[in-house]
Each structure stands twice: as C-alpha cells, then as structure tokens.
Design a protein around this motif. Structure first.
Motif: not given
Length: 629
Positions: A551-560, A562-570, A577-584
């Motif tokens: 996605l060409n973003i700085s993943e380390l500068g985003l909260t969880r 913000q990251l989930i919101g960006r993925l939903r926009n994609e 996204t729920h599975e990603l959150r649980e794994l993280l």
C-alpha cells in the motif's frame, strides 16, 4: 744557436701580431654593421594640451663611444627639456647579447595641424647616421584619441585624496596588427615564395590565448610550413614613427601550381589583449582588462609566370637549384643476384613533387618499382632537401653491361633558363650462368608448373557442388540477432532499475513478496529453536511489512485502528480485518508474555500468517483491478 732562437721568437711574435691585426680589421666592420639607429615617438596623434616624447635608440651587439645627440629640429613643436633622458638596456636573445641606449626629449605643440620632427644626424664611433622625418598630427584636446592612464608609483599617490577614474579605451588597429611580407610578388610556376607573418603590438599590451581563427589557405599553391621559434622573444621595432613589439607568427613556403593571377588568403588570429590602466588604490595601482581581439592580415596577390617555351624533353616541372647523383651498391655480381641503383636529387626547391628521372634499364636486367625516400629541411627561409629513388635490378644473363647516364632537367628562376644535370654511367660485370628452363614438370596433383595448362583432351565428368551461400544460411542471422537481443535485455533492465530508483510505490510493491518470505523463513528457523519472542517479532514484521510495501504506507506509524481503517478503504472484508487484528494481538502477547508460548500455538500462528498474506495479496490485486472482494 742564440741568434736562431731569437730570430724564431721574433718571427713568431710578428705572425701573432699580424693575425691579431687581421682579426681586428675583419671584426670592426661586423660591429659597425650590427649597429642600428632608430627614431620613434610615443604617439602619432596628440591633443593641443598633450606632450609627445621623441626617442633616439642606438642598438647593437656592442656599443662603442656615442656622442650625446642634440635635440631634433621640429615644425610646430617646442622643446620642454634641454637635456635628454637616458636609458640603457641589455638582453640575450638566442645566445646573442643585444645592447641599446636611448635618448628621449619631450615636446609640446604650438598649434593645431601637422607637426614634424626633422631628420637628424647621430654620431656613433666617428660615423654619422641619419634618421628619417616623423610627422605628428595635432588635434583639439577634445578630439584626441583616448589612451591608457600613465603608470604611477603607489608611493607617490595620496591615499586620502580623491582619485579620478582611469580612462579606458578599446584596442584598435593602431595598437595591434598583422603584417604579411612575401619575398616576391611575381614568380614562375613551381618557384618558391616565402611569406612571413608578423604580429605587431604596442608596448604595454599583454596577450593570452592566441590561436588561429580559421584554417589558412592558399588555393592554387603547394604549401610547406617553415620552422620558427616555438617561444619567440618580442623584438622592438619602429613602424611609421611608433615603436612596437614584433613576433613572428608563421613562415610559409608556397609554390604556385598554375600560371595567372593567384591570391593567398589572409591569416586570421583570435586573441585576448589587455592594456594597463591606472587605479586610485595605492596598494593596487594597476589592473588588466582583457579584450577579445580578432586580427587579419591583408591578402597577397601573386602573379605567376609561365616557363620559357621549348623545354628539354627531360624537364618534368622542377624549379629551383638541384644536383643529381647515381650510385650502385656493387659493380660485379652473378646472375640472379640483386643490384641496387640509387638516384638522388638534392637541392633547393619543392623536393616533395619532384618526379623520378627517366631510367632506361639494360635489357638483360629485370627491374622493380623504386623505393622513394624524401627528406625535407624546413629550418631556414627556403625549402631544401633530397629525394632518393632506389631501384632493384636482377640480371638474367652474364656479360659486361652499363647502367646508362641519367639526365635531370630543372628550371633555374635566377638565370631564367633550363639546366640539365647528367650522372656518370655505371659499368656492371655479371658472371655465372642462368639456370636452364624446366621443360616439363608437374605438381604432386598432376598440374603443370607453367603459367598456362594444356588443353585437356580426355572425357571429364562434372558434378555440381551444392553449397549454400552465406546469406541463405540461418546461423549468420542468429549470430547477428544475439547482440540485438542482448542490447534489448540491457535496455529493459536499465528501464526497470530506473523505475525502481525513481518510483517509490513501484519499488516497495516489487519488494513486498521477497521481504515477507524472508521474514517467514526467519520465523521458521526461530520456531525450530523454540525462541517464541523473536518468532512473533518476525511474524509481525512479515505481515505489517507486506501491507506497508503493497500500500506504500508507513505501517509502523499507524495505530491498529488506523491500519484497519486503511485496509477497509482498500476493500477488505470485516472477517479478514478481524482475523488480522486477532493475529497481531496474538503476536503482541507472544512477545511480552512471561511464559513462552507452546510450539503448537506458534505453528498455528505461522500457518494463519501464510494464509492471511495470500488473501491480502488477492484482495489488493482485485482492488487495483476494480473487482470487489
């Protein structure tokens, strides 16, 4: 015995005295001939309020007694100093010592118009020398030519006084010019004409970066460059009453190739010149301002005359003064051995274009084409040298023979007549016998050794030989295509590297999969060693790094969130996204839990990470293509 010794000593003394007197007599005219007396002025055009300086300069190798000259007689000028200002100078040019002494007077004009310094006599060592008349134009002060400010010593300047700005002017043709001097303006065809190009510039002018403006041409002439000094020393000379420094730019020898009116093009140079200007600063009293200058010599018309009619048959166009010699390396040899005959033409003229004299070879000799050697000397004012023709002769029979005398004819422009030089005949003795001719001989293949094979009278069966020509074969085209394919591959590779270095999004997208695989391999190694903390760190880097690069973003500068919101926009689903959150979250717990995780849980987390990366990649591709997930 004593009388004989005394007589011998006296005779020897008289011989030495006579030799010394002869040397004095011979040397005295040389000194007198080396002396020169020149008169000059510093300016040829002055204003009514200006002053003009008149200088008498006496120069030579050695200066004898000089009687101080009286000031010159003038018209329209008045003398300001009765006693002359005296200057002396000594220089060494090419090993020669030159001495000079100058006497200068200052004059002021009495009226506008033409003024003049009349001829005057200067006595040097009892001999009188007469100068020529020098004219000076006197114009109103407002119309006088501008000139550079006079140099002044910095110690004579008042640092607190207001200084006037220096007067600057452009360099004109009166300050610098090129003079072209040919030794003659009328010559015969192929006769040498020496042209000397000299640069004249006023004292105080400095030059730099001088070069030819274009190629110097002399159409209708053969040209030879004569040697000049590579670093010439300027010589002081007087032209039209003004003193200049002079250096030789070029010396060339030209030989007209046809008759009629010909013209030699001007010599053009480009340079940068400067005049010294005064300054009000006592510590920086002089400065130089370089100006670009372009100078051109006048073209030179040459009248070329034709040779006199009815030239000898041996005349081939040589003009000058030449000598002819013919030599042989031996006078006795056997049949089949070689004999070298050398014809040498040397002298003054255009050596390069001389043709070989007519050489009639005896019938019993076989001759080969001559070897030609040209040696040209360009060190003086005339081209001179030698041209050698070396013939190789091979006798085919024995006996007494003679290399005949050779004739070489040239035109002498001094006497305006044809001159023929004749060599001396060379007798040659040939011994031995020639080998008998081979009547019949064959090669191992059965072919005759003669030049022409006999007619074949037997039946011959011919068969065609099928050979594809080169342009009908495939291999040459393949070999020609390999370099083109290699160049195409290099071009594609270069375009890819350029895009990787300039397009950040493209570069990160290309690196997403390799980096994720590297982190997963590292996590696999940590799983085998049961290092839970490092395992979950690598697993998290693999997932977040893959998302950030795709996605060409700085993943380390985003909260969880913000990251989930960006993925939903994609376009990712809530389940993904729920599975990603649980794994993280599980990775966070595994890194900071006081009790290490079990191996089964770590293997499950690895498998889910692999599956999640695959589904994320599919979702990102669908989003880029506009297909809903």
């Amino acid at each position: 015995m004593t009388l004989l010794q005394t007589s011998g000593i006296r005779a020897d003394w008289w011989r030495k005295a006579a030799a010394f007197a002869a040397c004095v007599v011979l040397f005295a005219p040389v000194q007198a001939q080396d002396l020169s007396v020149q008169a000059s002025v510093n300016e040829s055009t002055i204003g009514t309020e200006d002053a003009v300086t008149y200088t008498i300069e006496i120069s030579g190798r050695s200066l004898p007694d000089i009687t101080t000259p009286q000031p010159p007689q003038t018209r329209g000028l008045v003398l300001t100093n009765r006693f002359p200002f005296t200057s002396q100078n000594m220089s060494i040019v090419n090993g020669r010592v030159e001495q000079s002494v100058g006497y200068s007077w200052t004059f002021r004009p009495t009226r506008e118009g033409e003024a003049a310094f009349l001829p005057m006599e200067v006595e040097v060592d009892g001999k009188s020398y007469t100068t020529r008349e020098i004219n000076v134009s006197v114009v109103p002060q407002s119309q006088r030519p501008s000139r550079p400010a006079q140099r002044r010593s910095p110690f004579l300047l008042d640092p607190f006084a207001r200084q006037q700005p220096a007067e600057e002017r452009e360099i004109t043709g009166r300050d610098m010019f090129i003079r072209a001097v040919p030794n003659k303006r009328s010559a015969y065809q192929n006769e040498q004409i020496t042209i000397e190009y000299s640069l004249y510039f006023r004292s105080g002018i400095q030059l730099r970066q001088s070069r030819l403006a274009d190629s110097w041409d002399a159409e209708g002439f053969w040209r030879e460059e004569l040697e000049i000094e590579s670093r010439p020393v300027p010589k002081s000379t007087v032209v039209d009453g003004l003193r200049y420094n002079m250096i030789t730019l070029k010396r060339a020898a030209v030989f007209p190739a046809r008759t009629g009116q010909l013209k030699i093009d001007p010599l053009r140079i480009e340079s940068e010149a400067s005049l010294p200007f005064g300054s009000g600063d006592p510590f920086f009293s002089l400065r130089n301002r370089y100006q670009p200058v372009r100078l051109s010599s006048p073209s030179i018309p040459i009248e070329v005359k034709a040779w006199p009619t009815d030239p000898p048959a041996t005349f081939s166009g040589a003009v000058g003064d030449f000598e002819l010699t013919a030599t042989a390396d031996r006078t006795a040899l056997e049949v089949g051995e070689s004999l070298q005959v050398t014809l040498k033409v040397e002298g003054t003229g255009n050596i390069s274009t001389i043709e070989a004299p007519l050489f009639r070879v005896p019938g019993a000799f076989e001759a080969y084409d001559p070897e030609v050697d040209v040696r040209v000397n360009r060190s003086g004012r005339y081209v001179r040298g030698s041209k050698t023709f070396t013939y190789v002769l091979v006798p085919r029979a024995n006996g007494q023979f003679e290399v005949p005398a050779l004739e070489f004819t040239f035109f002498d422009p001094t006497s305006e007549s044809y001159v023929t030089r004749r060599s001396v005949p060379i007798p040659v003795s040939v011994s031995g016998t020639a080998d008998p001719l081979i009547e019949s001989a064959e090669t191992p293949a059965g072919l005759p050794l003669d030049d022409i094979a006999p007619i074949m009278d037997t039946d011959v069966r011919w068969r065609p030989v099928v050979n594809k020509t080169l342009y009908r074969q495939a291999l040459p085209y393949v070999l020609l295509g390999v370099p083109l394919l290699a160049l195409l591959a290099l071009r594609v590779r270069k375009a890819r590297n350029d895009k990787l270095s300039t397009d950040v999004r493209y570069a990160r997208n290309r690196r997403a999969h390799p980096l994720a695989r590297r982190h997963l391999r590292q996590a696999e190694e940590l799983l085998k060693r049961n290092e839970a903390t490092a395992f979950y760190e690598e697993l998290e880097k693999a997932i977040l790094g893959f998302i950030g690069n795709r996605l060409n973003i700085s993943e380390l500068g985003l909260t969880r969130e913000q990251l989930i919101g960006r993925l939903r926009n994609e376009g990712l689903t809530d389940a993904t996204t729920h599975e990603l959150r649980e794994l993280l979250d599980e990775c966070d717990r595994g890194r900071f839990a006081p009790v290490p995780s079990e191996t089964a849980n770590m293997q499950s987390a690895r498998d889910r990470a692999l599956d999640l990366i695959v589904r994320l990649d599919t979702a990102f591709k669908n989003a880029a293509a506009g297909v809903g997930t």
